[in-house]
Write a protein that holds these residues in place. Structure first.
Motif, PDB file in Angstrom:
ATOM      1  N   ASP A 150       0.799  -1.232   0.000  1.00 58.96           N
ATOM      2  CA  ASP A 150       0.000   0.000   0.000  1.00 58.96           C
ATOM      3  C   ASP A 150       0.829   1.277   0.000  1.00 58.96           C
ATOM      4  OD1 ASP A 150       0.868   0.646   2.653  1.00 58.96           O
ATOM      5  OD2 ASP A 150      -0.605  -0.749   3.444  1.00 58.96           O
ATOM      6  N   SER A 151       2.129   1.158   0.164  1.00 53.96           N
ATOM      7  CA  SER A 151       2.954   2.356   0.421  1.00 53.96           C
ATOM      8  C   SER A 151       2.937   3.325  -0.756  1.00 53.96           C
ATOM      9  CB  SER A 151       4.400   1.940   0.697  1.00 53.96           C
ATOM     10  OG  SER A 151       4.468   1.172   1.876  1.00 53.96           O
ATOM     11  N   MET A 152       2.982   4.606  -0.421  1.00 53.17           N
ATOM     12  CA  MET A 152       3.172   5.641  -1.446  1.00 53.17           C
ATOM     13  C   MET A 152       3.962   6.795  -0.837  1.00 53.17           C
ATOM     14  SD  MET A 152      -0.448   7.648  -1.902  1.00 53.17           S
ATOM     15  CE  MET A 152      -1.137   8.684  -0.610  1.00 53.17           C
ATOM     16  N   MET A 153       4.419   7.676  -1.705  1.00 54.30           N
ATOM     17  CA  MET A 153       5.062   8.911  -1.268  1.00 54.30           C
ATOM     18  C   MET A 153       4.202  10.075  -1.765  1.00 54.30           C
ATOM     19  SD  MET A 153       9.040   8.160  -2.178  1.00 54.30           S
ATOM     20  CE  MET A 153       9.705   6.496  -2.118  1.00 54.30           C
ATOM     21  N   THR A 154       4.375  11.212  -1.120  1.00 54.72           N
ATOM     22  CA  THR A 154       3.619  12.405  -1.523  1.00 54.72           C
ATOM     23  C   THR A 154       4.602  13.546  -1.714  1.00 54.72           C
ATOM     24  OG1 THR A 154       1.667  11.662  -0.295  1.00 54.72           O
ATOM     25  CG2 THR A 154       1.801  14.006  -0.832  1.00 54.72           C
ATOM     26  N   TYR A 155       4.537  14.160  -2.879  1.00 51.81           N
ATOM     27  CA  TYR A 155       5.448  15.277  -3.192  1.00 51.81           C
ATOM     28  C   TYR A 155       4.670  16.579  -3.190  1.00 51.81           C
ATOM     29  CZ  TYR A 155       8.647  18.255  -5.850  1.00 51.81           C
ATOM     30  OH  TYR A 155       9.460  19.291  -6.264  1.00 51.81           O
ATOM     31  N   MET A 156       5.195  17.571  -2.487  1.00 51.31           N
ATOM     32  CA  MET A 156       4.546  18.882  -2.416  1.00 51.31           C
ATOM     33  C   MET A 156       5.276  19.849  -3.331  1.00 51.31           C
ATOM     34  SD  MET A 156       3.749  21.085   0.982  1.00 51.31           S
ATOM     35  CE  MET A 156       3.176  22.775   0.915  1.00 51.31           C
ATOM     36  N   THR A 157       4.569  20.342  -4.313  1.00 45.83           N
ATOM     37  CA  THR A 157       5.196  21.265  -5.255  1.00 45.83           C
ATOM     38  C   THR A 157       5.492  22.602  -4.581  1.00 45.83           C
ATOM     39  OG1 THR A 157       3.080  22.152  -6.019  1.00 45.83           O
ATOM     40  CG2 THR A 157       3.920  20.213  -7.181  1.00 45.83           C
ATOM     41  N   GLU A 158       6.266  23.410  -5.239  1.00 47.42           N
ATOM     42  CA  GLU A 158       6.708  24.738  -4.769  1.00 47.42           C
ATOM     43  C   GLU A 158       7.645  24.605  -3.569  1.00 47.42           C
ATOM     44  OE1 GLU A 158       5.982  27.228  -6.803  1.00 47.42           O
ATOM     45  OE2 GLU A 158       4.873  25.709  -7.907  1.00 47.42           O
ATOM     46  N   ASP A 159       7.191  23.992  -2.486  1.00 48.44           N
ATOM     47  CA  ASP A 159       8.093  23.787  -1.342  1.00 48.44           C
ATOM     48  C   ASP A 159       9.100  22.679  -1.635  1.00 48.44           C
ATOM     49  OD1 ASP A 159       6.617  25.708  -0.144  1.00 48.44           O
ATOM     50  OD2 ASP A 159       5.973  24.518   1.571  1.00 48.44           O
ATOM     51  N   ALA A 160       8.772  21.841  -2.627  1.00 49.21           N
ATOM     52  CA  ALA A 160       9.680  20.756  -3.057  1.00 49.21           C
ATOM     53  C   ALA A 160      10.034  19.818  -1.910  1.00 49.21           C
ATOM     54  CB  ALA A 160      10.934  21.326  -3.713  1.00 49.21           C
ATOM     55  N   PRO A 219      12.573  19.394  -8.437  1.00 48.86           N
ATOM     56  CA  PRO A 219      13.519  19.671  -7.347  1.00 48.86           C
ATOM     57  C   PRO A 219      13.088  18.987  -6.055  1.00 48.86           C
ATOM     58  CG  PRO A 219      12.102  21.564  -7.763  1.00 48.86           C
ATOM     59  CD  PRO A 219      11.786  20.561  -8.837  1.00 48.86           C
ATOM     60  N   VAL A 220      14.054  18.564  -5.262  1.00 50.29           N
ATOM     61  CA  VAL A 220      13.754  17.999  -3.942  1.00 50.29           C
ATOM     62  C   VAL A 220      14.570  18.800  -2.919  1.00 50.29           C
ATOM     63  CG1 VAL A 220      13.865  15.977  -2.444  1.00 50.29           C
ATOM     64  CG2 VAL A 220      13.291  15.695  -4.862  1.00 50.29           C
ATOM     65  N   ASP A 221      13.864  19.624  -2.185  1.00 54.04           N
ATOM     66  CA  ASP A 221      14.544  20.474  -1.211  1.00 54.04           C
ATOM     67  C   ASP A 221      14.633  19.809   0.150  1.00 54.04           C
ATOM     68  OD1 ASP A 221      15.782  22.995  -0.609  1.00 54.04           O
ATOM     69  OD2 ASP A 221      14.041  23.384   0.671  1.00 54.04           O
ATOM     70  N   MET A 222      13.653  18.942   0.434  1.00 53.27           N
ATOM     71  CA  MET A 222      13.672  18.201   1.705  1.00 53.27           C
ATOM     72  C   MET A 222      13.031  16.843   1.475  1.00 53.27           C
ATOM     73  SD  MET A 222      12.495  20.598   4.858  1.00 53.27           S
ATOM     74  CE  MET A 222      13.263  22.166   5.209  1.00 53.27           C
ATOM     75  N   ILE A 223      13.510  15.861   2.229  1.00 54.81           N
ATOM     76  CA  ILE A 223      12.833  14.560   2.266  1.00 54.81           C
ATOM     77  C   ILE A 223      12.351  14.372   3.695  1.00 54.81           C
ATOM     78  CG2 ILE A 223      13.076  12.071   2.001  1.00 54.81           C
ATOM     79  CD1 ILE A 223      15.221  12.595  -0.108  1.00 54.81           C
ATOM     80  N   ALA A 224      11.042  14.372   3.843  1.00 58.39           N
ATOM     81  CA  ALA A 224      10.436  14.273   5.175  1.00 58.39           C
ATOM     82  C   ALA A 224       9.967  12.828   5.362  1.00 58.39           C
ATOM     83  CB  ALA A 224       9.262  15.240   5.292  1.00 58.39           C
ATOM     84  N   THR A 225      10.769  12.066   6.093  1.00 64.64           N
ATOM     85  CA  THR A 225      10.493  10.644   6.283  1.00 64.64           C
ATOM     86  C   THR A 225       9.446  10.445   7.381  1.00 64.64           C
ATOM     87  OG1 THR A 225      12.126  10.385   8.018  1.00 64.64           O
ATOM     88  CG2 THR A 225      12.934  10.186   5.768  1.00 64.64           C
ATOM     89  N   SER A 226       9.057   9.229   7.570  1.00 65.30           N
ATOM     90  CA  SER A 226       8.087   8.937   8.639  1.00 65.30           C
ATOM     91  C   SER A 226       8.760   8.405   9.901  1.00 65.30           C
ATOM     92  CB  SER A 226       7.049   7.932   8.149  1.00 65.30           C
ATOM     93  OG  SER A 226       7.672   6.704   7.843  1.00 65.30           O
ATOM     94  N   HIS A 227      10.066   8.146   9.839  1.00 63.18           N
ATOM     95  CA  HIS A 227      10.826   7.739  11.030  1.00 63.18           C
ATOM     96  C   HIS A 227      12.152   8.500  11.033  1.00 63.18           C
ATOM     97  CE1 HIS A 227       8.269   4.310  11.969  1.00 63.18           C
ATOM     98  NE2 HIS A 227       8.468   3.786  10.773  1.00 63.18           N
ATOM     99  N   GLY A 228      12.508   9.023  12.206  1.00 62.26           N
ATOM    100  CA  GLY A 228      13.827   9.638  12.333  1.00 62.26           C
ATOM    101  C   GLY A 228      13.853  11.066  11.829  1.00 62.26           C
ATOM    102  N   ILE A 229      14.935  11.403  11.166  1.00 61.79           N
ATOM    103  CA  ILE A 229      15.182  12.799  10.820  1.00 61.79           C
ATOM    104  C   ILE A 229      14.533  13.196   9.489  1.00 61.79           C
ATOM    105  CG2 ILE A 229      17.311  12.998  12.134  1.00 61.79           C
ATOM    106  CD1 ILE A 229      17.411  12.463   8.388  1.00 61.79           C
ATOM    107  N   VAL A 230      14.481  14.528   9.277  1.00 60.38           N
ATOM    108  CA  VAL A 230      14.108  15.098   7.984  1.00 60.38           C
ATOM    109  C   VAL A 230      15.408  15.487   7.278  1.00 60.38           C
ATOM    110  CG1 VAL A 230      13.033  17.085   6.849  1.00 60.38           C
ATOM    111  CG2 VAL A 230      11.863  15.956   8.772  1.00 60.38           C
ATOM    112  N   TRP A 231      15.541  15.021   6.039  1.00 65.28           N
ATOM    113  CA  TRP A 231      16.754  15.339   5.267  1.00 65.28           C
ATOM    114  C   TRP A 231      16.582  16.721   4.648  1.00 65.28           C
ATOM    115  CZ3 TRP A 231      20.718  11.861   5.510  1.00 65.28           C
ATOM    116  CH2 TRP A 231      20.412  10.572   5.905  1.00 65.28           C
ATOM    117  N   ARG A 232      17.308  17.705   5.184  1.00 66.01           N
ATOM    118  CA  ARG A 232      17.249  19.041   4.574  1.00 66.01           C
ATOM    119  C   ARG A 232      18.620  19.457   4.048  1.00 66.01           C
ATOM    120  NH1 ARG A 232      16.785  23.342   9.685  1.00 66.01           N
ATOM    121  NH2 ARG A 232      18.837  22.850  10.567  1.00 66.01           N
ATOM    122  N   ASP A 233      19.695  18.947   4.649  1.00 69.56           N
ATOM    123  CA  ASP A 233      21.037  19.254   4.157  1.00 69.56           C
ATOM    124  C   ASP A 233      21.417  18.201   3.124  1.00 69.56           C
ATOM    125  OD1 ASP A 233      23.656  20.390   4.025  1.00 69.56           O
ATOM    126  OD2 ASP A 233      24.346  18.685   5.209  1.00 69.56           O
TER     127      ASP A 233
END
Ligand code: FEO
Length: 504
Positions: A150-160, A219-233
């Motif tokens: 069932d897994s999916m990802m969701t991408y938010m435009t503009e904020d990337a 563009p991917v400015d951040m990857i916001a995972t569901s466990h642990g950290i958010v990848w912004r750097d």
């Protein structure tokens, strides 16, 4: 509590410092975890995922302190496993008609867990989008088997921002949310542990999905995972790391794991490890007793290894249960392009080693010759084990083996070295003359040529009759033949059987 992520996005998840077990007791968490939920407040208000069901009350209370729950326009459930959709029942009691955006497969698993087929599900597929106002959209990307169908990802435009759910996450808990704020060694270790123990079976899907996402050229400015950290750097670093891990990953490493009823198989493991090191000092060798070590760490090392050696005593003509359990896990993890070999001690039949060999072959490993030892290995058997390690090191070498002289293996007697067949096409054996010279240099002051010392073939501890071993009641001046049979090597706890004459 909320944490600002970017623009109108806030983290509204739950930290779990205490959790130790995941997937029943199959995954040991050594650094806790977090269940990341995100609140987006554009013209529309969107909640991305919830938290583990054990924190439902806390989650709803926290969320209600931040917003009026009735103002939530959409809920996105990227994955139905209970660590992400667990608080859905509690939330839907408050806002029962709110649309839930998820994949077709997720409806099955959400209903299967929460038993509410009447909820307002909105099925989405890859490429479908949802307008959330202020010129921004959510675009959905199905990601079956990362981690469930069932897994999916969701991408938010503009904020990337890519809300990736399980993918690119770690079971890691820290008061900081972003990757550049936490201990980098801990982060890397937990990322690898997570991939190795959870995502390895789906490596081909990981590769395909990443290439699909990259082909969108967004563009991917951040990857916001569901466990642990958010990848912004440098968020794409974890994407490239996943591509590397998914591609039959291996390091110049050999992992040995075993279980041992009477220490005999452990003695074999130690000697094999030393034999590998004799021939290839550069290869990393890790040795684990499966009944004493963290299983997930062993599996992480297996993931990183070019080959594994699996040992077990024979018990009732089968392998010991913890070894069998490990092999079952390894079969499920579907490691690719790795080598393996079985070994073990036995008394009257050696069924364990044969069964391990068969299981490793079935699991897709390229298997090498097995090694069995009857009862407790004596000095000759230990030399065979060490020689077995040398042959394995040669067969599995990833680089041309240089002619080297061991500097820290004075336990190899010249006779033992001379017994070793030389395979100059692949690797050179240690030069016997140089080993003998070094041995003499290292010991001549305290061990004259006629000394009666004995050396442990496993750890190289030396028994000197002049000193004895007072801690075990062996007085100075006790000849080796008079040392009692219960004597154990003070360094490695093995018995007299593993000692040989120390040739000065
Ligand atoms: Fe984090 Fe597959 O759940």
């Amino acid at each position: 509590m909320t944490i600002h992520v970017k623009n109108n996005i806030h983290w509204v998840g739950q930290r779990d410092w205490e959790v130790q077990d995941f997937h029943g007791t199959e995954y040991k968490m050594t650094k806790g975890t977090s269940y990341n939920s995100y609140l987006i407040r554009e013209e529309k208000t969107v909640l991305i995922d919830t938290v583990d069901h054990r924190f439902s009350h806390q989650f709803i209370q926290n969320l209600a302190m931040e917003i009026d729950l009735n103002t939530i326009d959409y809920i996105v459930i990227n994955h139905a496993e209970e660590d992400h959709s667990g608080a859905l029942s509690a939330l839907m009691e408050k806002i029962p008609n709110t649309p839930i955006y998820c994949t077709e497969a997720a409806i099955d698993s959400i209903v299967g867990h929460h038993h509410h087929p009447e909820w307002n599900f909105k099925t989405v597929k890859t490429g479908d989008s949802l307008d959330i106002g202020n010129g921004k959209k959510l675009i959905f990307i199905e990601a079956p088997m990362l981690h469930w169908p069932d897994s999916m990802m969701t991408y938010m435009t503009e904020d990337a921002v890519l809300f990736s759910n399980d993918a690119f996450g770690q079971h890691y808990c820290d008061e900081h949310l972003f990757n550049d704020e936490v201990d980098q060694n801990e982060l890397k270790e937990q990322c690898l542990r997570y991939y190795a123990n959870i995502l390895t079976p789906f490596s081909s899907l990981v590769t395909a999905k990443i290439h699909e996402v990259l082909s969108f050229n967004v563009p991917v400015d951040m990857i916001a995972t569901s466990h642990g950290i958010v990848w912004r750097d440098n968020p794409t670093q974890i994407i490239h790391q996943y591509l590397e891990w998914a591609d039959k990953y291996q390091e110049d490493k050999i992992t040995i794991f075993y279980d041992s009823m009477s220490n005999n198989t452990r003695m074999m493991a130690d000697a094999i490890a030393q034999g590998i090191h004799d021939v290839d000092p550069a290869v990393a060798v890790k040795v684990f007793n499966v009944s004493k070590h963290d299983k997930n760490e062993i599996l992480s090392h297996t993931f990183r290894s070019k080959g594994i050696l699996v040992g077990s005593s024979t018990m009732n003509n089968v392998m010991m249960p913890k070894v069998a359990g490990m092999l079952e896990e390894i079969t499920g993890l579907r490691f690719r392009d790795k080598k393996a070999a079985a070994f073990g001690s036995y008394g009257w039949n050696g069924g364990a080693v044969d069964r391990i060999h068969a299981r490793l072959t079935d699991a897709g490993f390229e298997t090498a010759l097995s090694l069995k030892t009857k009862w407790r290995p004596d000095g000759n058997a230990m030399r065979e084990c060490r020689e077995h390690g040398r042959q394995i090191a040669k067969q599995w070498a990833l680089h041309e083996l240089a002619k080297t002289t061991p500097t820290n293996h004075i336990g190899i007697t010249p006779a033992a070295v001379n017994d070793t067949p030389t395979d100059t096409a692949v690797a050179a054996e240690p030069a016997p003359v140089q080993v003998a010279a070094q041995t003499a240099t290292a010991n001549e002051s305290s061990h004259p040529a006629d000394c009666q010392c004995m050396i442990c073939t496993v750890c190289n501890w030396i028994y000197d009759p002049a000193i004895g071993e007072p801690n075990q009641g062996v007085e100075p001046g006790t000849a080796w033949t008079d040392v009692p049979d219960y004597f154990l090597c003070p360094d490695c706890n093995l018995g007299k059987d593993v000692f040989i004459e120390h040739k000065a």
